[in-house]
Design an enzyme around this catalytic site. Structure first.
Site, PDB file in Angstrom:
ATOM      1  N   ARG A   1       0.875  -1.235  -0.235  1.00 33.17           N
ATOM      2  CA  ARG A   1       0.364  -0.048   0.223  1.00 33.17           C
ATOM      3  C   ARG A   1       1.118   1.609  -0.266  1.00 33.17           C
ATOM      4  NH1 ARG A   1      -3.964  -3.464   3.075  1.00 33.17           N
ATOM      5  NH2 ARG A   1      -2.771  -3.185   4.918  1.00 33.17           N
ATOM      6  N   TYR A   2       1.791   0.824   1.082  1.00 34.05           N
ATOM      7  CA  TYR A   2       2.920   2.514   0.921  1.00 34.05           C
ATOM      8  C   TYR A   2       3.873   2.231   0.088  1.00 34.05           C
ATOM      9  CZ  TYR A   2       0.293   3.631   5.159  1.00 34.05           C
ATOM     10  OH  TYR A   2      -1.032   3.753   6.358  1.00 34.05           O
TER      11      TYR A   2
ATOM     12  N   ARG B   1       7.188   0.760   1.796  1.00 35.43           N
ATOM     13  CA  ARG B   1       7.603  -0.587   2.734  1.00 35.43           C
ATOM     14  C   ARG B   1       6.235  -1.758   2.210  1.00 35.43           C
ATOM     15  NH1 ARG B   1       4.153   3.653   7.064  1.00 35.43           N
ATOM     16  NH2 ARG B   1       5.367   5.305   5.143  1.00 35.43           N
TER      17      ARG B   1
ATOM     18  N   CYS C   1      -2.418 -17.972  14.470  1.00 28.87           N
ATOM     19  CA  CYS C   1      -2.200 -17.535  15.357  1.00 28.87           C
ATOM     20  C   CYS C   1      -2.784 -17.779  16.446  1.00 28.87           C
ATOM     21  CB  CYS C   1      -3.747 -16.250  15.129  1.00 28.87           C
ATOM     22  SG  CYS C   1      -3.221 -15.173  14.023  1.00 28.87           S
TER      23      CYS C   1
ATOM     24  N   CYS D   1      -8.870 -13.549  18.092  1.00 25.83           N
ATOM     25  CA  CYS D   1      -9.410 -12.062  18.600  1.00 25.83           C
ATOM     26  C   CYS D   1     -10.447 -12.212  17.871  1.00 25.83           C
ATOM     27  CB  CYS D   1      -8.256 -10.659  18.795  1.00 25.83           C
ATOM     28  SG  CYS D   1      -6.746 -11.118  19.305  1.00 25.83           S
TER      29      CYS D   1
ATOM     30  N   CYS E   1     -10.521  -9.681  15.203  1.00 27.58           N
ATOM     31  CA  CYS E   1     -10.083  -9.925  13.981  1.00 27.58           C
ATOM     32  C   CYS E   1     -10.519  -9.058  12.415  1.00 27.58           C
ATOM     33  CB  CYS E   1      -9.363 -11.018  14.223  1.00 27.58           C
ATOM     34  SG  CYS E   1      -7.859 -11.052  12.872  1.00 27.58           S
TER      35      CYS E   1
ATOM     36  N   ARG F   1      -8.527  -9.720   9.951  1.00 30.17           N
ATOM     37  CA  ARG F   1      -8.809 -10.146   9.027  1.00 30.17           C
ATOM     38  C   ARG F   1      -9.421 -11.502   9.014  1.00 30.17           C
ATOM     39  NH1 ARG F   1      -2.714  -8.681   9.083  1.00 30.17           N
ATOM     40  NH2 ARG F   1      -2.732  -6.919   7.156  1.00 30.17           N
TER      41      ARG F   1
ATOM     42  N   ASP G   1     -11.476  -1.869  13.334  1.00 31.39           N
ATOM     43  CA  ASP G   1     -11.193  -1.684  12.153  1.00 31.39           C
ATOM     44  C   ASP G   1     -12.664  -2.437  12.045  1.00 31.39           C
ATOM     45  OD1 ASP G   1      -8.854  -0.775  10.910  1.00 31.39           O
ATOM     46  OD2 ASP G   1      -8.110  -2.870  11.856  1.00 31.39           O
TER      47      ASP G   1
ATOM     48  N   ASP H   1      -7.439   3.198  10.334  1.00 30.20           N
ATOM     49  CA  ASP H   1      -6.869   2.699   9.124  1.00 30.20           C
ATOM     50  C   ASP H   1      -8.102   2.589   7.618  1.00 30.20           C
ATOM     51  OD1 ASP H   1      -5.400   1.813   7.105  1.00 30.20           O
ATOM     52  OD2 ASP H   1      -4.613  -0.299   8.807  1.00 30.20           O
TER      53      ASP H   1
ATOM     54  N   LYS I   1      -3.566   4.390   7.028  1.00 29.42           N
ATOM     55  CA  LYS I   1      -2.828   4.429   8.358  1.00 29.42           C
ATOM     56  C   LYS I   1      -3.665   6.398   8.939  1.00 29.42           C
ATOM     57  CE  LYS I   1      -1.098   0.810  10.621  1.00 29.42           C
ATOM     58  NZ  LYS I   1      -0.921   0.089   9.123  1.00 29.42           N
TER      59      LYS I   1
END
Length: 369
Positions: free
Chosen positions: A104-105, A108, A117, A121, A124, A126, A285, A322, A329
């Site tokens: 995206r950036y 990076r 994971c 969570c 989450c 994702r 999010d 975000d 962000k």
């Protein structure tokens, strides 16, 4: 326990020794009531469940507002999506040039070597992608992803995420680290993880050795409540720090977890006491079924403003949203200055305020500010 659920049975005398991966295992461990199983099985059929022994030991089943339980135990509301929620709220998909890479950036990119994971969570972003099957990149896909990084000299920072990169074997993690470290344009490697708090036993000598690199290495730890920092977590973080890994912290602002001045201050102070510099406080999010966790931005801004001057500047994170569609962000933190005629009105975090007159430009005219 989640609102409206009957109280669970008393926990068994035997401690939890392996991850709890479904609703029935949670009930057997005394963390959810048997009467809630039909609803929770439906949730677990759609969204992955895993509670490590380290996190299970922190949950108080008798407390309906337990902040650890809120993060990890499934809830029927997860199946109630709202029109504001998106399956891919930060647009990973449209910005993936090859499998396992998100760009995206300009300077990076993310590398997602797996989608497993230690814990899942309930908020989450994702949650539609992660799960126990792992989504591990095979050798060909991993090589293609690393080749993409090698072919893009404008990318100066590689960010390992997923999933949780510390769920990889030390051998595979070490291979990725060596490949990235050998690229002359990669000046920073960053890892985003929950492992040091959620499954601290994984942070062993072999993992620390896999992270040994001359490239600047930052580990961004995700934790949302001070109670997650156990003695075992402290030992894991010390091992990483001694291995030369710089430690940053990120959290999500969550209703019922860290949405009071006391709980947020406790989290930020505890991070610092464990050598973790608070980095980001994320606005939630809007992934499907997460609305119960959302704290309005105005409330979040007021909460952070109340801590300015009350906690050291070392504890101050960037409060960020975000943006949907992969727009990046955006800082949304509280403002202490507003433009006024001829200067700025600046509010003092310890009380009072100050008018800062514009400085003169080199030509003698007031600066525009």
């Amino acid at each position: 326990m989640p609102d409206g659920f009957p109280s669970p049975q008393p926990p068994p005398s035997e401690p939890v020794t392996r991850p709890l991966r479904d609703a029935d295992a949670l009930a057997a461990a005394g963390l959810v009531a048997p009467a809630s199983l039909p609803a929770l099985r439906a949730v677990a059929a759609r969204y992955a469940v895993s509670v490590t022994p380290a996190m299970a030991a922190l949950i108080d089943p008798a407390d309906p507002a337990d902040p650890i339980a809120a993060q990890y135990l499934p809830h029927p509301a997860e199946l109630d999506a709202t029109p504001l929620e998106l399956e891919d709220p930060i647009a990973d998909g449209p910005h993936s040039p090859v499998k396992g890479v998100v760009h995206r950036y300009p300077d990076r990119a993310l590398l997602k070597p797996l989608l497993a994971c230690p814990v899942y969570c309930r908020f989450c972003f994702r949650r539609e992608q992660v799960g126990p099957t792992g989504g591990v990149l095979d050798e060909a896909d991993l090589d293609a992803a690393l080749d993409w990084f090698a072919a893009h000299p404008e990318v100066r920072e590689a960010i390992l995420t997923g999933g949780d990169p510390l769920m990889l074997s030390p051998r595979r993690l070490g291979h990725i680290m060596r490949r990235l470290s050998a690229m002359p344009h990669i000046g920073i490697i960053r890892l985003h993880t929950r492992v040091p708090v959620a499954d601290p036993a994984r942070v062993n000598a072999a993992l620390a050795e896999a992270l040994d690199t001359e490239t600047a290495l930052f580990l961004c730890l995700h934790a949302n409540h001070a109670r997650e920092f156990t003695g075992e977590a402290r030992a894991a973080l010390r091992r990483l720090s001694r291995a030369g890994v710089a430690l940053l912290g990120q959290a999500v602002l969550l209703r019922g977890v860290n949405d009071t001045a006391e709980s947020l201050e406790g989290l930020l102070r505890t991070m610092l006491e464990h050598r973790v510099k608070p980095y980001y406080l994320h606005q939630l999010d809007r992934a499907p079924g997460t609305a119960r966790f959302e704290v309005p931005i105005a409330e979040g801004r007021a909460l952070l403003a109340s801590l300015r001057g009350r906690v050291t500047g070392l504890a101050w994170p960037t409060y960020a949203l975000d943006l949907p569609g992969g727009q990046g962000k955006a800082p949304i933190g509280p403002d202490f200055a507003e433009r006024a005629e001829g200067g700025w009105k600046v509010r003092g975090p310890l009380g009072g305020g100050h008018f800062q007159a514009d400085a003169a430009s080199p030509e003698g005219d007031p600066a525009a500010g």
